[in-house]
Design a protein around this motif. Structure first.
Motif, PDB file in Angstrom:
ATOM      1  N   ASP A 268     -54.269 -13.235  -3.604  1.00  0.00           N
ATOM      2  CA  ASP A 268     -53.238 -12.346  -4.132  1.00  0.00           C
ATOM      3  C   ASP A 268     -52.611 -11.630  -2.944  1.00  0.00           C
ATOM      4  O   ASP A 268     -53.243 -10.778  -2.303  1.00  0.00           O
ATOM      5  CB  ASP A 268     -53.873 -11.335  -5.093  1.00  0.00           C
ATOM      6  CG  ASP A 268     -52.833 -10.428  -5.729  1.00  0.00           C
ATOM      7  OD1 ASP A 268     -51.659 -10.470  -5.297  1.00  0.00           O
ATOM      8  OD2 ASP A 268     -53.198  -9.679  -6.647  1.00  0.00           O
ATOM      9  N   GLU A 270     -50.240  -9.525  -2.828  1.00  0.00           N
ATOM     10  CA  GLU A 270     -49.917  -8.117  -3.043  1.00  0.00           C
ATOM     11  C   GLU A 270     -51.067  -7.206  -2.621  1.00  0.00           C
ATOM     12  O   GLU A 270     -50.873  -6.167  -2.009  1.00  0.00           O
ATOM     13  CB  GLU A 270     -49.582  -7.882  -4.514  1.00  0.00           C
ATOM     14  CG  GLU A 270     -49.151  -6.448  -4.785  1.00  0.00           C
ATOM     15  CD  GLU A 270     -49.032  -6.139  -6.260  1.00  0.00           C
ATOM     16  OE1 GLU A 270     -49.159  -7.060  -7.076  1.00  0.00           O
ATOM     17  OE2 GLU A 270     -48.841  -4.959  -6.581  1.00  0.00           O
ATOM     18  N   THR A 271     -52.259  -7.652  -2.964  1.00  0.00           N
ATOM     19  CA  THR A 271     -53.414  -6.808  -2.639  1.00  0.00           C
ATOM     20  C   THR A 271     -54.260  -7.398  -1.520  1.00  0.00           C
ATOM     21  O   THR A 271     -55.325  -6.868  -1.202  1.00  0.00           O
ATOM     22  CB  THR A 271     -54.306  -6.631  -3.879  1.00  0.00           C
ATOM     23  OG1 THR A 271     -54.706  -7.927  -4.326  1.00  0.00           O
ATOM     24  CG2 THR A 271     -53.594  -5.898  -4.982  1.00  0.00           C
ATOM     25  N   ALA A 272     -53.803  -8.479  -0.951  1.00  0.00           N
ATOM     26  CA  ALA A 272     -54.527  -9.136   0.141  1.00  0.00           C
ATOM     27  C   ALA A 272     -55.971  -9.409  -0.250  1.00  0.00           C
ATOM     28  O   ALA A 272     -56.897  -9.102   0.475  1.00  0.00           O
ATOM     29  CB  ALA A 272     -54.466  -8.289   1.407  1.00  0.00           C
ATOM     30  N   LEU A 322     -62.692 -10.863  -3.907  1.00  0.00           N
ATOM     31  CA  LEU A 322     -63.140 -10.523  -2.543  1.00  0.00           C
ATOM     32  C   LEU A 322     -62.020  -9.810  -1.809  1.00  0.00           C
ATOM     33  O   LEU A 322     -60.830 -10.104  -2.027  1.00  0.00           O
ATOM     34  CB  LEU A 322     -63.498 -11.792  -1.777  1.00  0.00           C
ATOM     35  CG  LEU A 322     -64.522 -12.722  -2.438  1.00  0.00           C
ATOM     36  CD1 LEU A 322     -64.609 -14.026  -1.658  1.00  0.00           C
ATOM     37  CD2 LEU A 322     -65.879 -12.049  -2.483  1.00  0.00           C
ATOM     38  N   LEU A 323     -62.388  -8.909  -0.936  1.00  0.00           N
ATOM     39  CA  LEU A 323     -61.397  -8.177  -0.154  1.00  0.00           C
ATOM     40  C   LEU A 323     -61.030  -8.978   1.108  1.00  0.00           C
ATOM     41  O   LEU A 323     -61.160  -8.491   2.235  1.00  0.00           O
ATOM     42  CB  LEU A 323     -61.930  -6.795   0.235  1.00  0.00           C
ATOM     43  CG  LEU A 323     -61.568  -5.654  -0.711  1.00  0.00           C
ATOM     44  CD1 LEU A 323     -62.204  -5.879  -2.060  1.00  0.00           C
ATOM     45  CD2 LEU A 323     -62.001  -4.323  -0.140  1.00  0.00           C
TER      46      LEU A 323
ATOM     47  N   ASP B 741     -54.458  -2.106   0.552  1.00  0.00           N
ATOM     48  CA  ASP B 741     -54.224  -2.088  -0.889  1.00  0.00           C
ATOM     49  C   ASP B 741     -55.492  -2.116  -1.725  1.00  0.00           C
ATOM     50  O   ASP B 741     -55.412  -2.065  -2.955  1.00  0.00           O
ATOM     51  CB  ASP B 741     -53.357  -3.293  -1.281  1.00  0.00           C
ATOM     52  CG  ASP B 741     -52.023  -3.232  -0.588  1.00  0.00           C
ATOM     53  OD1 ASP B 741     -51.388  -2.174  -0.663  1.00  0.00           O
ATOM     54  OD2 ASP B 741     -51.643  -4.229   0.040  1.00  0.00           O
ATOM     55  N   LEU B 742     -56.629  -2.261  -1.112  1.00  0.00           N
ATOM     56  CA  LEU B 742     -57.889  -2.303  -1.870  1.00  0.00           C
ATOM     57  C   LEU B 742     -58.891  -1.381  -1.213  1.00  0.00           C
ATOM     58  O   LEU B 742     -58.867  -1.173  -0.002  1.00  0.00           O
ATOM     59  CB  LEU B 742     -58.453  -3.727  -1.900  1.00  0.00           C
ATOM     60  CG  LEU B 742     -57.739  -4.730  -2.800  1.00  0.00           C
ATOM     61  CD1 LEU B 742     -58.253  -6.122  -2.507  1.00  0.00           C
ATOM     62  CD2 LEU B 742     -57.935  -4.405  -4.261  1.00  0.00           C
TER      63      LEU B 742
END
Lengths: 355, 1069
Positions: A268, A270-272, A322-323, B741-742
């Motif tokens: 994603d 947008e949120t990486a 996952l980040l 963003d997270l």
């Protein structure tokens, strides 16, 4: 109060004292003219005091009329300590009957005679070795007491916990396994009463232990094991009071993996982040791994960063986020589930979502 | 000698002060007073029957009223605090209710007395104002009173009956005070003293502070009147101001004749003032002499109860709103006007007192009130100063309205802004008053401060049935309605609602106002409650009426059994094996003389004041000004500059509009500013804690969240100790990973539950969408119950007891034997300075046993130092052949004073009890009854693992519900054996959430390191009583190696024994 006032008046007015006799007995002093009539029926020695010569009279108690019966303890342990039955015998007006009246005491199947002393007859009785509910009572001549009950209970100290049948040596995974004892009884063969508590202990062998309480019903101790979230089988035994059963071996039939685990990744932008979808987790049992089964995922990125995620299977699949972004690929993924551990390398995301 | 005015009975037109009072003003005063009385009757009279039930104090006063209904001449009241004397509160209003109770219900009696109070106060304000201002202004003052928010709050929010009633009586006595100082005449003195006495009968604090706040300024006014009515012959002093005349006395010793004249002129009024002071003080002492006797002989040693009125209103804006802003209401806007008038007119003494009350009413906002009041600061409730200020300002407001509607200010406004402007302003002000007053009255409806009304009848009926009133009871979650329940029954409670009267050491040590709302004071409050729930024998406490499920886990795990739910929804709990109240209870006797004084003098004073009030009304009426009154008459010829007024008004309007626009814009910008992620996650948990599910849902990631119904289901799926019974008291977030963003957090949450503080650790994720952060929804673990239909053979018990068709209250044959239990391995140990008795209890009987375990700490000389019953670290209910560890902890509980001394509030901090000597031994008294409830054994412990860290032994595992009932709260009792095989420590852990059949949840129990526990002494069989007789060693009791989990010296422990007990019903939220 009335009599007290009258007595005070009597004491104050000495003339009246001189004129009226006063009676004394074991219960005190009273004036026959103002006391209740029953007083004169009380047994014992009474003495009349007046200006004349003192005169004494002994009133004897009447025949036995009321038979009051008490016993205790009401619960006796089979083959254990004795109990005591006590009978209080009164005449029609409440006097204790004369000493020596014969009282026939029945406790269960046994009877015993005893004589009253000060209106009371007492017998000791042994509970015997047979457990159960028993009736008891006493009789004086034709007069009988109310019924009383007592119970002889199994001797819990004499109960040896024993497996009823060989416990399920291979319990199903994520299911209930019923682990029942044999009918438990004491050294006299009395079946244990409902509601006694014991314990099943499952030693997994790696420092981990599972404890299951059991409660007796209809003589049998009933324990139930939920074979989820436990580290496999091990050695199992029962314990009840101070006693334990022999140790048995116990296994849980964990499912085996079938086929390869599929892994898909979707990043994603947008949120990486990256959404991983693992599964289905297929088993040799003919169905996917059950909903709620725990899966631990360890992910190592191309940069050497290690991520840990834990999730639960739903409809055979596991999804975790996952980040990491697409730059982190290839990913090394290690999944640990009840089917075991397996490792995979994912070279690139299958799909990239842009906002 | 009396000073005679130069006018007698008629107003002299030549008098420069009174000439301004026009006849129509005097008539208007009467009319306005009648309007005020009608307003009070219609407004407050219509509301009171509906609002008094939501107030704080109404039911307390009803309870006292009920006392006098039952026992007029016996001040001993056994129904609260194991007994207290009602001489601890002046009885006037309560006796009035008690008398009315003979002809009407208690609540109606309260409403009637309260209405009499407000009507008296309306007349009183008018009469007091009349001493300062013209009749028409006084009439406006009376109307303003009826619309004042302070009155509305006092009546409809606080329910303070004596405050209103006593001030009403007091102010009606002020004309006598004034006339006595100005004119003399013994009947005036008698009137003043009788009214002082009657005020004291209703509320002594009003007389005490009223003398300073209302009489002192009035004395200055009276002295001025004396000066004006008796001008000095000397030209040099004629017409001089009062202050000038006093200054004159301090000048060098010349003009001694004139000085003598001044002294003579003020001397007699001054002497009369002293006589009055003596008279009022004497009346205060005599009228409620038993109260003063009680205060001296039984001084209050109570830890100060925190009160919101003493807080800083800047830090606690909510309290500032309730105790300052709301009672002031619209009058606060007019305070500058009152001060201005005070500085420029003869009303300065009144204004000075007003400012003093204003300052004192600010509570702890500034240090000034504490400096002025010193020690009294921590005892008084300071909102009463705000209340009195709101009364003192009324004459000023009367002048304002008089001017607006009939005077110069109205004319100026009309000239400046057009016809009718004065009416718009005046009407607007009155509308503001009305709006705030209504808001106060309906505030409990908007934001309830008391539980919904609870019908007391089922509880009263329960207590009267089957001799339940032979024991004491306790209510939980009733708010102030507890007092109403108490008033309707003769049963006794250990709790009470009048903390000044309590004498139980266990209650006086703690800063808890009532046991029944103890949860609002965290662990100190709950600790105080726990002392009573556990040591029930000490208080003969057997029944609890609970209206708050929060306390359910505490009740279950301190050994209470849920009996049933009454028709009003209240749940009755019972503690088995508690001795009933003795037939003869200790009481504090007063002499017959004091009892007679208490029963006769206060009502006599009130009746006498009533007679004087009526006769005074018949003689001279009370709506007219009198010749000796010297009111403020505003000059009509000053300041006539409409242009300036117009400019000022327009300027203020522009400023107001600009402020509103600016403020609105600022608020909008602030609202749009992205909230930092750590605040978002904290707000999310706060929303969940306060059950604001809509708001919590709005904080979830809009892209990934499910629909509201699904999310709501997930929130509600798990109940139990935290979700159903917990209150969030601590939040801490720890960032584990973060991108632009997270963000991943580890969240640490502290939940206050009825038992203790539960710590919860969660891992959560936040996501940024646009400029705003959201919380990524968590998912429920979709655990599957293995079978859809579960069968299980179970055991149920029935103990017949008295439930048989026989009228006998007790038959030997219906009694059961006490189950045979044994205690083994008991020891007195010390850990972190706290003494505990640990041991193992074993049920050797064939019946389930309900256990009562108590212990005495003993000194070297065998003196009993402390007695304590086992609380939650205790199996409590054992099946046959089961054994469990127990620990009787001799703990004190942190009081708020201790917390303040420790410079912070730590809800987990416990303090040791105060002991007279060092304990060296202990004894145990154990009893058992047959138990038939709370015996669920469906919880298994899967995969127990044991590890050691700095805090000792950590036991973790998964609790699995393999039975058929829902386990709401699960307690795991772990007893550790030391290397010798004897018990050394017992502790408990609770599962965070409820567990439905077939489901599992993790848990953790901790035991301290063995090395931190010191064995003080072994407790032998001879020091143990079992079921009332000496104990013998039980050879059948399990030993450390039997039925235990063996450890290889983990944290110093050799083996562990577990016992699991559960609360097995769903709360109804």
């Amino acid at each position: 109060m009335k009599s007290l006032v009258a007595l005070l008046i009597t004491i104050i007015s000495t003339d009246i004292v001189a004129a009226e006799p006063i009676l004394t007995d074991a219960f005190g002093i009273y004036m026959p003219s103002i006391e209740q009539a029953e007083r004169s029926t009380w047994a014992g020695y009474s003495e009349s005091l007046s200006d004349r010569e003192p005169q004494g009279k002994t009133t004897r108690p009447g025949a036995a009329q009321d038979v009051l019966f008490y016993l205790g303890p009401k619960n006796l342990i089979a083959g254990g300590h004795k109990g005591q039955a006590m009978t209080l015998v009164l005449d029609a007006v409440g006097n204790l009957v004369a000493d020596g009246a014969n009282v026939k005491t029945t406790t269960g199947q046994t009877t015993a005679d005893a004589q009253t002393k000060s209106g009371i007859a007492s017998v000791f009785y042994l509970p015997g070795t047979l457990a159960g509910q028993f009736h008891a009572g006493a009789a004086v001549g034709a007069q009988q007491s109310n019924r009383a009950e007592f119970q002889v209970v199994p001797d819990l100290a004499g109960v040896v916990p024993v497996w009823g049948k060989k416990p399920v040596s291979l319990a199903l995974f994520e299911d209930y396994a019923d682990l029942n004892t044999a009918p438990l009884s004491d050294q006299f063969g009395n079946e244990i009463l409902e509601g006694a508590g014991g314990q099943v202990q499952l030693d997994h062998g790696n420092g981990l232990t599972t404890l299951l309480p059991f409660v007796t019903a209809q003589g049998v101790g009933q324990a139930r094991l939920l074979t989820r979230d436990i580290p496999g089988g091990g050695q199992i035994n029962l314990s009840f009071e101070r006693r334990t059963s022999p140790i048995l071996s116990f296994e849980i039939d964990s499912p085996e993996p079938a086929g390869l685990l599929q892994i898909r990744a979707m990043t994603d932008a947008e949120t990486a982040s990256t959404r991983l979808k693992l599964g289905p987790f297929l088993t040799t049992e003919g169905h996917a791994l059950n909903d709620g089964s725990t899966v631990q995922v360890k992910v190592t990125t191309s940069h050497g960063k290690v991520l840990h995620e834990t999730g639960w299977i739903l409809n055979g699949l596991l999804e975790v986020t996952l980040l990491v972004d697409s730059q982190a690929f290839p990913l090394t993924i290690e999944a640990t589930s009840p089917l075991g551990s397996s490792s995979y390398v994912l070279m690139a995301p299958e799909m990239q979502v842009t906002p | 000698m009396t000073v005679q005015p130069n006018v007698s009975g008629k107003i002299s037109a030549a008098d420069p002060l009174l000439s301004g009072i026009k006849p129509e003003s005097r008539d208007a005063g009467t009319r306005l007073l009648l309007i005020a009385l009608a307003t009070a009757t219609l407004f407050h009279g219509a509301l009171l029957p509906f609002t008094h039930g939501n107030t704080y104090d109404a039911f307390i006063h009803m309870f006292f009223g009920d006392h006098y209904y039952r026992n007029w001449f016996d001040p001993w009241e056994p129904r609260w605090y194991t007994g207290f004397s009602t001489t601890s509160y002046p009885p006037g209003t309560h006796m009035a209710m008690g008398a009315l109770r003979h002809i009407m219900p208690l609540r109606a009696a309260f409403v009637v007395v309260q209405m009499v109070g407000i009507l008296l106060l309306t007349v009183g304000v008018y009469r007091y104002s009349l001493l300062w201002v013209t009749p028409r202004a006084a009439g406006f003052a009376a109307i303003t009173l009826t619309l004042a928010s302070s009155i509305s709050e006092t009546l409809h929010l606080f329910g303070q009956l004596p405050t209103i009633f006593s001030l009403g009586v007091f102010l009606n006595g002020m004309p006598f005070v004034y006339r006595w100082i100005v004119l003399g005449r013994w009947r005036n003195l008698a009137g003043a003293v009788v009214f002082g006495s009657a005020t004291t009968a209703a509320h002594h604090v009003t007389t005490l502070f009223g003398a300073v706040l209302f009489i002192v300024p009035l004395a200055f006014q009276a002295l001025r009147a004396v000066a004006e009515l008796n001008p000095l012959p000397a030209k040099s002093l004629q017409g001089a101001q009062l202050r000038g005349q006093f200054w004159f006395l301090w000048r060098p010793a010349t003009q001694w004749r004139r000085k003598l004249a001044v002294i003579i002129r003020f001397g007699w009024p001054f002497v009369r003032g002293i006589i009055l002071a003596v008279g009022i003080v004497g009346a205060m002492v005599i009228t409620i002499f038993p109260y003063w006797y009680w205060s001296i002989t039984d001084p209050i040693t109570q830890v100060p109860i925190p009160h919101g009125s003493r807080e800083s209103f800047i830090k606690r804006t909510d309290l500032g709103f309730v105790f300052f802003l709301l009672p002031w209401g619209t009058s606060l806007l007019l305070l500058p006007y009152a001060i201005y008038k005070g500085l420029t007119t003869r009303l300065w003494p009144l204004a000075a007192t007003l400012v003093l009350c204003f300052v004192l009413g600010t509570g702890g906002t500034t240090p000034i009130p504490r400096i002025i009041l010193r020690g009294a600061f921590d005892i008084l409730t300071l909102d009463r100063f705000t209340f009195w200020a709101s009364i003192l300002i009324l004459p000023f407001i009367g002048v304002l309205f008089d001017g607006l509607f009939y005077g110069r200010s109205g004319k100026v406004l009309c000239l400046a802004l057009g016809r009718g402007a004065n009416r718009i302003v005046g009407g607007g002000l009155l509308a503001c008053y009305m709006a705030v007053a209504i808001f106060c009255a309906v505030l409990p409806v908007i934001r309830p401060m008391q539980p919904t009304f609870i019908d007391p009848a089922p509880m009263v009926s329960f207590l009267e049935q089957d001799q339940h009133n032979r024991w004491r009871y306790l209510t939980l979650g009733f708010g102030d309605q507890f007092a109403y329940v108490s008033a309707l029954t003769t049963a006794q409670s250990v709790d009470g609602n009048y903390h000044s009267a309590r004498r139980l050491p266990d209650m006086m040590r703690f800063s808890v106002e009532r046991l029944e709302n103890s949860k609002y004071l965290g662990v100190p409050g709950l600790g105080s409650l726990q002392q009573f729930l556990v040591n029930t024998d000490r208080y003969n406490l057997k029944y609890v009426f609970s209206n708050d499920e929060f306390y359910d886990p505490l009740l279950v795990f301190t050994g209470w059994n849920r009996l049933n739910r009454l028709a009003n929804g209240v749940v009755v709990w019972e503690k088995p094996d508690v001795a009933p109240l003795p037939l003869l209870q200790p009481r504090r006797e007063l002499s017959n003389g004091q009892n007679l004084l208490w029963g006769l003098l206060p009502p006599s004073a009130l009746i006498l004041a009533g007679i004087i009030f009526v006769s005074s009304f018949l003689r001279r009426g009370f709506s007219q000004t009198q010749a000796e009154y010297r009111p403020l008459v505003v000059a009509q010829d000053r300041f006539m500059r409409p242009v300036l007024v117009r400019r000022i008004v327009f300027s203020m309007g522009v400023i107001a509009v600009l402020s509103a626009v600016g403020g609105g814009t600022w608020a909008w910008i602030r609202a749009q500013r992205p909230t930092p992620p750590d605040q978002v996650i904290e707000a999310y948990f706060n929303d969940l804690d306060f059950r604001r599910y809509g708001d919590a849902y709005a904080r979830l990631d809009p892209k990934t969240r499910e629909d509201f119904e699904t999310v709501n289901f997930q929130w509600h799926w798990r109940g139990g100790l935290i979700a159903s019974y917990g209150k969030l008291i601590g939040f801490r977030s720890e960032v584990l990973a973060q991108t632009d963003d997270l963000i991943d957090w580890r969240i640490h949450l502290d939940w206050l539950t009825a038992m203790d503080v539960q710590h919860q650790v969660l891992e959560m994720r936040g996501v940024k969408r646009g400029d705003h952060w959201f919380v990524v929804p968590t998912e429920l673990r979709p655990q599957q119950t293995p079978v859809r239909m579960q069968r299980e053979a179970g055991v149920l018990w029935n103990v017949t007891g008295r439930r048989q068709p026989l009228a006998d209250t007790d038959l030997h044959r219906d009694r059961l034997d006490r189950p045979e239990i044994s205690i083994s391995g008991a020891r007195l140990v010390r850990h972190k300075g706290l003494y505990s008795v640990v041991g193992q209890v074993f049920n050797a009987a064939s019946e389930p046993a309900y256990l009562t375990l108590q212990s005495d700490l003993r000194s070297e000389t065998d003196q009993v130092l402390a007695n304590q019953a086992a609380a939650m670290v205790n199996g409590q209910r054992l099946l046959p052949a089961e054994s469990s560890g127990f620990r009787i902890a001799f703990e004190g509980v942190l009081s708020l004073r201790d917390a303040a001394a420790a410079a912070g509030y730590d809800p987990k901090l416990f303090v040791p009890p105060i002991l007279d000597a060092t304990p060296v031994a202990a004894t145990i008294d154990a009893r058992a009854l047959v138990a038939t409830a709370n015996l669920y054994r469906g919880i298994a412990l899967n995969g127990l693992n044991f590890s050691e860290d700095a805090d000792g032994l950590k036991i973790a595992g998964i609790a699995a519900n393999v039975g058929t009932l829902t386990a709401s709260v699960i307690r795991i009792t772990a007893m550790g054996y030391d290397e010798t095989g004897a018990p050394i420590w017992v502790d408990v852990g609770y599962v965070d959430s409820n567990i439905l059949p077939g489901q599992t949840a993790p848990f953790e129990v901790r035991l301290p390191p063995r090395s931190s526990i010191e064995v003080v002494s072994e407790i032998m069989s001879k020091d143990t009583m079992i079921n009332g007789s000496g104990a013998r060693a039980d050879p059948n009791a399990p030993q450390s190696g039997e039925g235990t989990v063996r450890l290889n010296n983990v944290a110093g422990y050799g083996a562990l024994r577990f016992q699991i007990s559960s609360m097995t019903y769903e709360p109804e939220f």
